[in-house]
Design a protein around this motif. Structure first.
Motif, PDB file in Angstrom:
ATOM      1  N   GLN A 286       0.818  -1.215   0.000  1.00  0.00           N
ATOM      2  CA  GLN A 286       0.000   0.000   0.000  1.00  0.00           C
ATOM      3  C   GLN A 286       0.854   1.269   0.000  1.00  0.00           C
ATOM      4  OE1 GLN A 286      -2.890  -0.394   3.187  1.00  0.00           O
ATOM      5  NE2 GLN A 286      -4.114  -1.825   2.013  1.00  0.00           N
ATOM      6  N   ARG A 287       2.031   1.178  -0.567  1.00  0.00           N
ATOM      7  CA  ARG A 287       2.877   2.358  -0.756  1.00  0.00           C
ATOM      8  C   ARG A 287       2.612   2.890  -2.160  1.00  0.00           C
ATOM      9  NH1 ARG A 287       8.857   0.669   1.033  1.00  0.00           N
ATOM     10  NH2 ARG A 287       9.266   2.545  -0.218  1.00  0.00           N
ATOM     11  N   ASN A 288       1.386   3.373  -2.338  1.00  0.00           N
ATOM     12  CA  ASN A 288       0.955   3.744  -3.680  1.00  0.00           C
ATOM     13  C   ASN A 288       1.763   4.887  -4.273  1.00  0.00           C
ATOM     14  OD1 ASN A 288      -0.925   1.781  -3.347  1.00  0.00           O
ATOM     15  ND2 ASN A 288      -2.716   3.076  -3.680  1.00  0.00           N
ATOM     16  N   GLY A 289       2.150   5.851  -3.448  1.00  0.00           N
ATOM     17  CA  GLY A 289       2.934   6.967  -3.958  1.00  0.00           C
ATOM     18  C   GLY A 289       4.259   6.507  -4.528  1.00  0.00           C
ATOM     19  N   ASP A 290       4.952   5.635  -3.800  1.00  0.00           N
ATOM     20  CA  ASP A 290       6.224   5.096  -4.284  1.00  0.00           C
ATOM     21  C   ASP A 290       6.007   4.253  -5.535  1.00  0.00           C
ATOM     22  OD1 ASP A 290       7.585   6.301  -2.203  1.00  0.00           O
ATOM     23  OD2 ASP A 290       7.466   4.538  -0.898  1.00  0.00           O
ATOM     24  N   ALA A 291       4.931   3.461  -5.539  1.00  0.00           N
ATOM     25  CA  ALA A 291       4.653   2.621  -6.703  1.00  0.00           C
ATOM     26  C   ALA A 291       4.392   3.482  -7.940  1.00  0.00           C
ATOM     27  CB  ALA A 291       3.449   1.720  -6.430  1.00  0.00           C
ATOM     28  N   ARG A 292       3.647   4.551  -7.773  1.00  0.00           N
ATOM     29  CA  ARG A 292       3.359   5.432  -8.920  1.00  0.00           C
ATOM     30  C   ARG A 292       4.640   6.055  -9.462  1.00  0.00           C
ATOM     31  NH1 ARG A 292      -2.035   9.092  -8.239  1.00  0.00           N
ATOM     32  NH2 ARG A 292      -1.341   9.713 -10.308  1.00  0.00           N
ATOM     33  N   ARG A 293       5.526   6.471  -8.565  1.00  0.00           N
ATOM     34  CA  ARG A 293       6.782   7.078  -9.034  1.00  0.00           C
ATOM     35  C   ARG A 293       7.622   6.064  -9.808  1.00  0.00           C
ATOM     36  NH1 ARG A 293       6.278   9.807  -4.144  1.00  0.00           N
ATOM     37  NH2 ARG A 293       7.429   8.191  -2.995  1.00  0.00           N
ATOM     38  N   GLU A 294       7.729   4.844  -9.283  1.00  0.00           N
ATOM     39  CA  GLU A 294       8.527   3.830  -9.968  1.00  0.00           C
ATOM     40  C   GLU A 294       7.926   3.484 -11.327  1.00  0.00           C
ATOM     41  OE1 GLU A 294      11.439   2.494  -9.273  1.00  0.00           O
ATOM     42  OE2 GLU A 294      11.585   3.762  -7.493  1.00  0.00           O
ATOM     43  N   LEU A 295       6.610   3.347 -11.380  1.00  0.00           N
ATOM     44  CA  LEU A 295       5.965   2.964 -12.634  1.00  0.00           C
ATOM     45  C   LEU A 295       5.980   4.113 -13.643  1.00  0.00           C
ATOM     46  CD1 LEU A 295       3.046   0.928 -11.086  1.00  0.00           C
ATOM     47  CD2 LEU A 295       4.834   0.015 -12.584  1.00  0.00           C
ATOM     48  N   ALA A 296       5.852   5.343 -13.165  1.00  0.00           N
ATOM     49  CA  ALA A 296       5.953   6.489 -14.076  1.00  0.00           C
ATOM     50  C   ALA A 296       7.346   6.548 -14.683  1.00  0.00           C
ATOM     51  CB  ALA A 296       5.630   7.779 -13.326  1.00  0.00           C
ATOM     52  N   SER A 297       8.364   6.281 -13.862  1.00  0.00           N
ATOM     53  CA  SER A 297       9.732   6.270 -14.369  1.00  0.00           C
ATOM     54  C   SER A 297       9.928   5.145 -15.378  1.00  0.00           C
ATOM     55  CB  SER A 297      10.710   6.100 -13.201  1.00  0.00           C
ATOM     56  OG  SER A 297      12.035   5.956 -13.662  1.00  0.00           O
ATOM     57  N   LEU A 298       9.380   3.965 -15.083  1.00  0.00           N
ATOM     58  CA  LEU A 298       9.546   2.819 -15.970  1.00  0.00           C
ATOM     59  C   LEU A 298       8.843   3.053 -17.308  1.00  0.00           C
ATOM     60  CD1 LEU A 298      10.464  -0.034 -16.585  1.00  0.00           C
ATOM     61  CD2 LEU A 298       8.515  -0.908 -15.278  1.00  0.00           C
ATOM     62  N   THR A 299       7.625   3.581 -17.271  1.00  0.00           N
ATOM     63  CA  THR A 299       6.912   3.818 -18.526  1.00  0.00           C
ATOM     64  C   THR A 299       7.559   4.934 -19.337  1.00  0.00           C
ATOM     65  OG1 THR A 299       5.357   5.227 -17.287  1.00  0.00           O
ATOM     66  CG2 THR A 299       4.685   2.949 -17.724  1.00  0.00           C
ATOM     67  N   GLU A 305       6.537  -1.111 -22.619  1.00  0.00           N
ATOM     68  CA  GLU A 305       6.348  -2.163 -21.612  1.00  0.00           C
ATOM     69  C   GLU A 305       4.886  -2.143 -21.168  1.00  0.00           C
ATOM     70  OE1 GLU A 305       6.394  -5.167 -19.548  1.00  0.00           O
ATOM     71  OE2 GLU A 305       8.397  -4.678 -20.290  1.00  0.00           O
ATOM     72  N   ALA A 306       4.081  -3.017 -21.790  1.00  0.00           N
ATOM     73  CA  ALA A 306       2.627  -2.960 -21.600  1.00  0.00           C
ATOM     74  C   ALA A 306       2.214  -3.165 -20.150  1.00  0.00           C
ATOM     75  CB  ALA A 306       1.959  -4.011 -22.494  1.00  0.00           C
ATOM     76  N   GLU A 307       2.810  -4.157 -19.491  1.00  0.00           N
ATOM     77  CA  GLU A 307       2.361  -4.488 -18.131  1.00  0.00           C
ATOM     78  C   GLU A 307       2.601  -3.344 -17.162  1.00  0.00           C
ATOM     79  OE1 GLU A 307       2.656  -8.201 -14.959  1.00  0.00           O
ATOM     80  OE2 GLU A 307       3.675  -8.305 -16.894  1.00  0.00           O
ATOM     81  N   ALA A 308       3.636  -2.540 -17.408  1.00  0.00           N
ATOM     82  CA  ALA A 308       3.889  -1.388 -16.538  1.00  0.00           C
ATOM     83  C   ALA A 308       2.732  -0.399 -16.598  1.00  0.00           C
ATOM     84  CB  ALA A 308       5.196  -0.713 -16.941  1.00  0.00           C
ATOM     85  N   TRP A 309       2.173  -0.214 -17.788  1.00  0.00           N
ATOM     86  CA  TRP A 309       1.025   0.695 -17.919  1.00  0.00           C
ATOM     87  C   TRP A 309      -0.193   0.165 -17.156  1.00  0.00           C
ATOM     88  CZ3 TRP A 309       1.565   5.458 -19.415  1.00  0.00           C
ATOM     89  CH2 TRP A 309       2.592   5.817 -20.306  1.00  0.00           C
ATOM     90  N   LEU A 310      -0.400  -1.145 -17.193  1.00  0.00           N
ATOM     91  CA  LEU A 310      -1.547  -1.717 -16.481  1.00  0.00           C
ATOM     92  C   LEU A 310      -1.369  -1.579 -14.968  1.00  0.00           C
ATOM     93  CD1 LEU A 310      -4.241  -3.218 -16.789  1.00  0.00           C
ATOM     94  CD2 LEU A 310      -2.964  -5.358 -16.659  1.00  0.00           C
ATOM     95  N   LEU A 311      -0.157  -1.831 -14.474  1.00  0.00           N
ATOM     96  CA  LEU A 311       0.105  -1.658 -13.045  1.00  0.00           C
ATOM     97  C   LEU A 311      -0.069  -0.201 -12.631  1.00  0.00           C
ATOM     98  CD1 LEU A 311       3.239  -3.908 -12.424  1.00  0.00           C
ATOM     99  CD2 LEU A 311       0.984  -4.192 -11.403  1.00  0.00           C
ATOM    100  N   LEU A 312       0.422   0.718 -13.483  1.00  0.00           N
ATOM    101  CA  LEU A 312       0.257   2.138 -13.175  1.00  0.00           C
ATOM    102  C   LEU A 312      -1.218   2.503 -13.116  1.00  0.00           C
ATOM    103  CD1 LEU A 312       1.459   4.936 -12.725  1.00  0.00           C
ATOM    104  CD2 LEU A 312       1.656   5.190 -15.208  1.00  0.00           C
ATOM    105  N   ALA A 313      -2.004   1.956 -14.028  1.00  0.00           N
ATOM    106  CA  ALA A 313      -3.440   2.221 -14.017  1.00  0.00           C
ATOM    107  C   ALA A 313      -4.093   1.708 -12.734  1.00  0.00           C
ATOM    108  CB  ALA A 313      -4.098   1.574 -15.235  1.00  0.00           C
ATOM    109  N   SER A 314      -3.641   0.555 -12.251  1.00  0.00           N
ATOM    110  CA  SER A 314      -4.254  -0.002 -11.032  1.00  0.00           C
ATOM    111  C   SER A 314      -3.989   0.899  -9.830  1.00  0.00           C
ATOM    112  CB  SER A 314      -3.728  -1.417 -10.785  1.00  0.00           C
ATOM    113  OG  SER A 314      -2.376  -1.404 -10.357  1.00  0.00           O
ATOM    114  N   VAL A 315      -2.778   1.482  -9.762  1.00  0.00           N
ATOM    115  CA  VAL A 315      -2.467   2.388  -8.657  1.00  0.00           C
ATOM    116  C   VAL A 315      -3.258   3.678  -8.792  1.00  0.00           C
ATOM    117  CG1 VAL A 315      -0.625   3.616  -7.459  1.00  0.00           C
ATOM    118  CG2 VAL A 315      -0.146   1.412  -8.496  1.00  0.00           C
ATOM    119  N   GLN A 316      -3.331   4.198  -9.989  1.00  0.00           N
ATOM    120  CA  GLN A 316      -4.089   5.428 -10.219  1.00  0.00           C
ATOM    121  C   GLN A 316      -5.567   5.238  -9.870  1.00  0.00           C
ATOM    122  OE1 GLN A 316      -2.897   5.711 -14.289  1.00  0.00           O
ATOM    123  NE2 GLN A 316      -1.250   7.188 -13.888  1.00  0.00           N
ATOM    124  N   LEU A 317      -6.092   4.056 -10.167  1.00  0.00           N
ATOM    125  CA  LEU A 317      -7.489   3.785  -9.839  1.00  0.00           C
ATOM    126  C   LEU A 317      -7.684   3.730  -8.335  1.00  0.00           C
ATOM    127  CD1 LEU A 317     -10.346   3.118 -10.748  1.00  0.00           C
ATOM    128  CD2 LEU A 317      -9.658   0.718 -10.978  1.00  0.00           C
TER     129      LEU A 317
END
Length: 600
Positions: A286-299, A305-317
């Motif tokens: 549940q460290r959503n802020g950190d997850a969003r930063r990592e996924l934004a950097s990765l995308t 990298e398709a799966e990174a976009w889906l993970l980013l969407a799940s956090v944003q949701l």
């Protein structure tokens, strides 16, 4: 018989998952086919223009192999083994050596199989297949201490380009060994030459670390991961080991993960395994802020990298950032459009469900239904129908939603259970707890061996203020499954939260801790009962550790209240604010703030 080149195997694992099937009938048919060719004659050939190569199988060898196979078929594998092994030694044919090993194993003679495999390895030095069989048989015979030399040979003879993969497979090879200390010692000695070679150092140190982790020596495993990372900072192997340690609660492993991601991003954008797994773990924590930063950097680094976009969407949701969620889902669906990969098709289904949820949150009921209409997989129909039922419930048609779920066909044995769970979840989502309790009751009656259903019914009983029923169900569950730690924790926490029978509550929670010592939510329960008992310093200590491990809003509520009671009010407000950021609608946190009349 045409011999294969020794060691010409494409497998990189030193320990095949299972032995190849017996080839007795096939070998016999081949022998008979070869025997039908007169000595010196050529076999009829297709008009390809390629020369025909005659078999080197002589008449005496043919009859020896035929007799060996007939002995095996007639129930005398010992005689068959001797004949086939003798032929293998005279011809140095790896197929015959393998057949001798298989015959010995069929006859349940591990020592004979080992003798044949060792003869194979000695006659054909450098044969990876022979070394793998020797290693496999030694482990099956529990002769772990003898595996060192063959493991060293296997690593040495593996081509350099494949050597790291072979080394990485070693911990899984030794996973079933009972004496972990002996296994770790043997493996470390075997990989020692690889620890200082630039091409293999990262993999070798990672393997050493995994063998340490198998003994629950986390500090030694982390040190090995650090050594491997130092040898090759961009290598994913040490970082994946660090991820496993981090998942187990070792916060000291996280910096190594971040350093690898940084090194990998500067060297190559193609290696995303560590970054993706780290992001998933952050989401779980549940460290959503950190997850969003990592996924934004990765995308940004790797926009394909398709799966990174889906993970980013799940956090944003989860953060209710609906427009951003739609954009990320759009990127994912564009990247996977037209894919026939089953895994990506499953991920597309997740994307459709998320898109429907976004539309539902925006009040676009028709749009949500349109997204659900795109789901074609029969395995995912129930998930789609649960979302449809939710759409109906939002329109005040909860009964129709329940009827929709009930009407779904039961194609597979578990579908009846899944339908009841889906209906109960729908009722829980819309706070119809009494009805959910009845549905779980029906599920328990139909599937009486499923203790998870009994636990869920108890949890709904608490939500519907049927506290006596909750306690009865949890005590029944403890009696039926004495190691079900969630039941001890739930009952102990319920008593502590209501300030009832606190000594008994602490005993129940301590039992849960003994069964699941690393669970942060059980630690939270223990900290809360200590707070109720008036042990404020101990309570803060336990709750702080639990919150560091899992910064959950409910743990934040309890830790904040303990800090508030101890006079540390600025720190309490800080913790509460963090909790609200992760879950602004958490009932426990909101009720705590309301009761204490605090605006963090």
């Amino acid at each position: 018989m045409t011999a294969r080149t020794p060691g010409a195997s494409h497998s990189t694992s030193p320990f095949p998952g299972r032995l190849r099937p017996a080839i007795g009938a096939m070998a016999l048919a081949s022998v008979l086919a070869l025997a039908s060719v007169p000595a010196g004659a050529q076999t009829p050939a297709e008009p390809t223009g390629e020369p025909v190569v005659n078999s080197s199988l002589s008449a005496p060898l043919f009859y020896q192999l035929l007799l060996g196979e007939l002995n095996v078929r007639e129930g005398d594998p010992g005689a068959g083994y001797s004949l086939i092994l003798d032929a293998a030694r005279r011809t140095k044919d790896p197929q015959l050596y393998q057949r001798a090993v298989e015959v010995a194993l069929q006859g349940r003679s591990g020592d004979a199989a080992l003798a044949a495999a060792r003869a194979w390895a000695q006659e054909l030095p450098g044969s990876l297949e022979a070394d793998r069989f020797v290693l496999q048989i030694l482990l099956a015979l529990n002769r772990v201490g003898e595996t060192g030399p063959v493991l060293r040979d296997l690593i040495r003879d593996t081509p350099l380009a494949e050597r790291s993969d072979t080394i990485n497979a070693i911990p899984q090879t030794f996973a079933r060994v009972q004496d972990k200390a002996v296994a770790a010692s043997v493996v470390r000695e075997a990989v020692t030459p690889s620890l200082t070679q630039p091409e293999t150092a990262a993999a070798a140190w990672t393997t050493v670390g995994r063998m340490e982790l198998a003994q629950n020596r986390s500090a030694a495993a982390l040190e090995a991961a650090r050594q491997g990372h130092s040898a090759e900072p961009a290598s994913p192997y040490p970082a994946l080991l660090a991820l496993e340690l981090f998942e187990r609660g070792d916060a000291n492993a996280e910096p190594l993960i971040l350093r690898q991601i940084n090194a990998s991003s500067r060297r190559s954008a193609n290696d995303t395994a560590v970054a993706l797994n780290y992001a998933r773990l952050l989401i779980d924590l549940q460290r959503n802020g950190d997850a969003r930063r990592e996924l934004a950097s990765l995308t940004t680094r790797q926009p394909d990298e398709a799966e990174a976009w889906l993970l980013l969407a799940s956090v944003q949701l989860q953060d209710n950032a609906l427009q951003e969620t739609k954009a990320s889902l759009g990127q994912f669906l564009r990247l996977t459009q037209g894919s026939s990969d089953p895994r990506l098709r499953r991920l597309q289904t997740q994307a459709y469900l998320m898109a429907a949820q976004v539309a539902e949150k925006q009040g676009d009921i028709a749009g949500a239904g349109a997204w659900l209409d795109r789901i074609e997989s029969p395995e995912d129909v129930l998930a789609a129908q649960l979302r449809r039922a939710s759409l109906l419930a939002r329109q005040g048609r909860l009964g129709e939603g329940r009827a929709l779920l009930r009407s779904q066909p039961e194609r597979r044995p578990g579908d009846a259970r899944l339908k009841l769970i889906a209906e109960a979840q729908l009722l829980r989502d819309f706070k119809a707890y009494r009805e959910a309790y009845d549905v779980y009751g029906e599920a328990v009656r139909r599937f009486p061996e499923d203790t998870d259903l009994l636990y869920e019914q108890a949890m709904v009983a608490e939500k519907s203020d049927r506290l006596a029923d909750m306690e009865r169900l949890l005590r029944e569950l403890i009696q039926r499954k004495p190691d079900f730690h969630h039941a001890y924790n739930a009952l102990g926490y319920s008593l502590a939260d209501r300030n009832l029978r606190l000594p008994e509550a602490k005993t129940l929670i301590e039992k849960a801790v003994s069964l699941a010592p690393d669970d942060p939510f059980i630690q939270d329960s223990l900290g809360w009962v200590e707070f109720r008992l008036g042990n404020l310093p101990r309570s803060i200590e336990i709750l702080t550790a639990a919150y560091r491990k899992r910064p959950d809003a409910e743990i934040a509520a309890h830790l904040g209240e303990a800090l508030w009671a101890a006079g540390q009010r600025d720190q309490a407000r800080k913790i509460w604010r963090e909790g609200l950021l992760t879950a602004p609608d958490n009932e426990t946190l909101l009720s705590t703030l309301k009761r204490l009349q605090v605006q963090p």
